[in-house]
Structures are given as structure tokens and as C-alpha cells.
Design a protein around this motif. Sequence first.
Motif, PDB file in Angstrom:
ATOM      1  N   GLU A 297       0.988  -1.218   0.130  1.00  0.00           N
ATOM      2  CA  GLU A 297      -0.020  -0.037  -0.046  1.00  0.00           C
ATOM      3  C   GLU A 297       1.039   1.059   0.110  1.00  0.00           C
ATOM      4  O   GLU A 297       1.758   1.228   0.801  1.00  0.00           O
ATOM      5  CB  GLU A 297      -0.998  -0.085   1.148  1.00  0.00           C
ATOM      6  CG  GLU A 297      -1.611   1.254   1.614  1.00  0.00           C
ATOM      7  CD  GLU A 297      -2.457   0.706   2.960  1.00  0.00           C
ATOM      8  OE1 GLU A 297      -3.662   1.145   2.734  1.00  0.00           O
ATOM      9  OE2 GLU A 297      -1.990   0.469   3.824  1.00  0.00           O
ATOM     10  N   HIS A 298       0.466   2.178  -0.635  1.00  0.00           N
ATOM     11  CA  HIS A 298       1.362   3.532  -0.719  1.00  0.00           C
ATOM     12  C   HIS A 298       0.853   4.432   0.334  1.00  0.00           C
ATOM     13  O   HIS A 298      -0.326   4.784   0.412  1.00  0.00           O
ATOM     14  CB  HIS A 298       1.587   3.960  -2.206  1.00  0.00           C
ATOM     15  CG  HIS A 298       2.685   4.808  -2.202  1.00  0.00           C
ATOM     16  ND1 HIS A 298       2.363   6.372  -2.252  1.00  0.00           N
ATOM     17  CD2 HIS A 298       4.060   4.844  -2.248  1.00  0.00           C
ATOM     18  CE1 HIS A 298       3.631   7.108  -2.099  1.00  0.00           C
ATOM     19  NE2 HIS A 298       4.523   6.309  -2.352  1.00  0.00           N
ATOM     20  N   ALA A 303      -3.882   2.773  -4.727  1.00  0.00           N
ATOM     21  CA  ALA A 303      -3.523   1.529  -5.696  1.00  0.00           C
ATOM     22  C   ALA A 303      -4.122   1.697  -6.734  1.00  0.00           C
ATOM     23  O   ALA A 303      -3.285   1.145  -7.865  1.00  0.00           O
ATOM     24  CB  ALA A 303      -4.068   0.478  -4.699  1.00  0.00           C
ATOM     25  N   TYR A 319      -4.816  -5.936  -8.879  1.00  0.00           N
ATOM     26  CA  TYR A 319      -5.449  -5.028  -8.094  1.00  0.00           C
ATOM     27  C   TYR A 319      -6.665  -5.595  -7.768  1.00  0.00           C
ATOM     28  O   TYR A 319      -7.510  -6.140  -8.659  1.00  0.00           O
ATOM     29  CB  TYR A 319      -5.646  -3.874  -8.735  1.00  0.00           C
ATOM     30  CG  TYR A 319      -6.624  -2.785  -7.922  1.00  0.00           C
ATOM     31  CD1 TYR A 319      -6.326  -2.234  -6.961  1.00  0.00           C
ATOM     32  CD2 TYR A 319      -7.815  -2.498  -8.460  1.00  0.00           C
ATOM     33  CE1 TYR A 319      -7.108  -1.314  -6.041  1.00  0.00           C
ATOM     34  CE2 TYR A 319      -8.800  -1.923  -7.728  1.00  0.00           C
ATOM     35  CZ  TYR A 319      -8.341  -0.956  -6.565  1.00  0.00           C
ATOM     36  OH  TYR A 319      -9.208  -0.202  -5.757  1.00  0.00           O
ATOM     37  N   ASN A 327      -6.919  -0.573  -1.378  1.00  0.00           N
ATOM     38  CA  ASN A 327      -5.539   0.306  -1.490  1.00  0.00           C
ATOM     39  C   ASN A 327      -4.414  -0.486  -1.824  1.00  0.00           C
ATOM     40  O   ASN A 327      -3.390   0.191  -1.466  1.00  0.00           O
ATOM     41  CB  ASN A 327      -5.890   1.290  -0.495  1.00  0.00           C
ATOM     42  CG  ASN A 327      -4.685   2.551  -1.004  1.00  0.00           C
ATOM     43  OD1 ASN A 327      -4.820   2.750  -2.207  1.00  0.00           O
ATOM     44  ND2 ASN A 327      -4.170   3.171   0.277  1.00  0.00           N
ATOM     45  N   PHE A 328      -4.553  -1.756  -1.995  1.00  0.00           N
ATOM     46  CA  PHE A 328      -3.379  -2.590  -2.129  1.00  0.00           C
ATOM     47  C   PHE A 328      -3.023  -3.055  -3.624  1.00  0.00           C
ATOM     48  O   PHE A 328      -3.973  -3.357  -4.170  1.00  0.00           O
ATOM     49  CB  PHE A 328      -3.332  -3.760  -0.958  1.00  0.00           C
ATOM     50  CG  PHE A 328      -3.249  -3.484   0.210  1.00  0.00           C
ATOM     51  CD1 PHE A 328      -2.147  -3.516   0.942  1.00  0.00           C
ATOM     52  CD2 PHE A 328      -4.203  -2.608   1.118  1.00  0.00           C
ATOM     53  CE1 PHE A 328      -1.745  -3.392   2.131  1.00  0.00           C
ATOM     54  CE2 PHE A 328      -3.990  -2.425   2.491  1.00  0.00           C
ATOM     55  CZ  PHE A 328      -3.011  -2.973   2.920  1.00  0.00           C
ATOM     56  N   LEU A 329      -1.681  -3.170  -3.966  1.00  0.00           N
ATOM     57  CA  LEU A 329      -1.315  -3.795  -4.797  1.00  0.00           C
ATOM     58  C   LEU A 329      -0.837  -5.133  -4.710  1.00  0.00           C
ATOM     59  O   LEU A 329       0.093  -5.194  -3.822  1.00  0.00           O
ATOM     60  CB  LEU A 329      -0.396  -2.967  -5.680  1.00  0.00           C
ATOM     61  CG  LEU A 329      -0.622  -1.874  -6.530  1.00  0.00           C
ATOM     62  CD1 LEU A 329       0.376  -0.986  -7.288  1.00  0.00           C
ATOM     63  CD2 LEU A 329      -1.784  -2.034  -7.436  1.00  0.00           C
TER      64      LEU A 329
END
Length: 351
Positions: A297-298, A303, A319, A327-329
Motif C-alpha cells: 500500500e502506498h 492503488a 489489484y 488500496n493494495f497492489l
Amino acid sequence: MENWESYVRKVVPYVPGEQPRQENIIKLNTNENPYPPAPGVVRALHDMNTGKLRKYPDPTCKLLVDAIAENYGLKSSQVFVGVGSDDVLAMIYLTFFNSEKPILFPDITYSFYDVWADMLRVPYEVKPLDNHFKIIKEDYYGPNGGVIFPNPNAPTGIYMELSKVEDIISHNRDVIVVVDEAYIDFGGASALPLIDKYDNLIVVQTFSKSRSMAGMRIGYAMGNEKLIRYLNDVKYSFNSYTMNETALVLGTEAMRDKAYFEETCRKIIHTREWTKEELRKLGFSFGDSMSNFIFAEHESVPAKELFEALKKAGIYVRYFNKPRIDNFLRISIGTDEEMCELVEFLKEYIK
Ligand SMILES: *Cc1c(COP(=O)(O)O)cnc(C)c1O
């Protein structure tokens, strides 16, 4: 609605990761191994006697089953093989998940688990992971019709220590506990040694990730002889010739080459640890993945946006537009060169 439609088994199918046709992309979206199959596989394919394809393959899959058994120090009667672990897991559902009580698995996990349950009308209940995406073992103590989870979990990559896995098994002696070890060769300890102690444990592994053979479709289950016998009874009642001749021959070669397998796993682990450091520097956060992917997650860029920007640049990652993980890749570990390109792109994009 036409009348026949009311008798259709209506399912919401599993959505596999994209398999784009272009060759020049960086493909980090389905956790495939970036390295080719073992050299012996290439030789065996070259030498294959196509005349044999006239006949049905060996329904007992003896060659392959024996190679797997030998590799793990098991009896051949403790090994079951199928068309990828997806096929093995579906057979496990059919064979063992026939209780009125719900089977249990985590809320964030392999997205095929609820699809099989829905299709086969197996009742199920999901148990939320904690805020660090860890399985809460006490959640699996209550009455249930079976337990299934991957270790390391997917798509989080989080590994659960063997003592906790054993704790879940020992609290569920009346039902079957399935440990899906698709990613265990990338650093974790397998539950395999526990199959002698617990007659309700099935360990499932695959050739798709750590053995570079996703395209060949080979998976296997290991457990005590009685469990394997029940699995085979269901298999023979469904499709006795699951494994084609090519898969039997090439799978056997792949399993025999321990040195190549260990070397490629080592390389992937090394690349994974390098990628973790680089992603951290770029403002990503993630749990300590023990698999061949990183679930990250950034801190500022959503994401979905990153996923689309990467795709435009020819870098495919995964995704999931699902609660808690949108919100994660999920970024599979490729070669060093591929991961360098990913990091370079992100450096430019995020700055
Ligand atoms: C990849 C994967 C599988 C399926 O692998 P096959 O290619 O069907 O052997 C099963 N479980 C998990 C958790 C996976 O990630």
C-alpha cells in the motif's frame, strides 16, 4: 425467464488474473515463476514419444505420484495429484466438506474458496484477519464443517508460524483442516511433518509457483492413506484421467531436479527482499511477505491509480477492488531486471 433457467446451477465465477497476449510486457500479476522449468523438463518434452498420446494416460498417475512421494519421503499412497491445486482443492471440497456446519476461512484469502463453496452449496463463514492481516487462531476453535487457509496467506503473503497452524489443527480433530501451501517454498515451514500426527490434516502444494510450471497444471495433496483413498474415490467418480501424459512425464522431471528448484527459490527470495527495501524507500508499506509476491500500500498514491499507470507502462500487477484491500497492489516477484524496471517506473511516477 425460460423454464429451464430455473434449473441452472447459477454461479458467480472466480476471475483469474489477466493473461495478456503481448509478449513484451512485464508480467507481475499472477505469481508465476519468472524462471523457466528445470532443464530436464525441456529435454523430456523434446524427447516425448507422441505415439503414446494415442492411449489414455495412467489413471493412477504412478510416475508422478512416486516422484512426489520420494521427494518428501512419503509413501505413494499418501499423495494425490490433480490438474493444478485448484482441481485438487475442488476435489477436497467435494470429498470432505459435506457437513451441515459451515466451513471456515479468512475474510481476506484465496478468492476461489467462496466460489467453490457457493458452487457446491457448502455453507461457510469467514473469519476476519486482524489489522495486520494475521489469522486469529482462536476464531477457528468453534464448531465447524472444516477449515481451509493458505499458508502463507494469499493475497497478503503473510505466513503463520507452524505452532499456530498446529494449534488450529489440534482444535479441529473432528473435521478436515486443509493447509494450502501454494507459496510455502519461498521461506515458510511446511505443515507436512504433521500429517503423521493428525489424521485430519491435508497439505496442498502446486507446481505453478515454485516449480515454474503454471502452464502444465499440476497440483498435489499429501495426507494419511485413508484421506488419500477417499479423495481418489471421488476423483474416479468424476474424471479418472485427470492428468495428461505430458503433465505426468514433465511433472516427474521437475520434481526430480531438487537443485534447480532450490536455486530458483533462493533467487526469488533474494529478489523479493531487495524489492521490499526499494518499495519501502518509495513510501510503500506491507507485511513481511514469505511468498513470491508483495502486497503493498502506498502512503499517498491510491492503488487503483498506480495499477492503471503501471499497466499503461506495460507492467501488469494485480489489484483487487474488495473491502479492506482496495488500496493494495499485489506485485509478483519477477527477475532482478523486471523488478528494477518496476522500481524505476515507480520512482519517476511517485516523485
Ligand atoms: C496459485 C494458487 C493456487 C492454485 O494454483 P494452481 O495453479 O491451480 O496449482 C491455489 N491456492 C493459492 C493460495 C494460490 O495462490
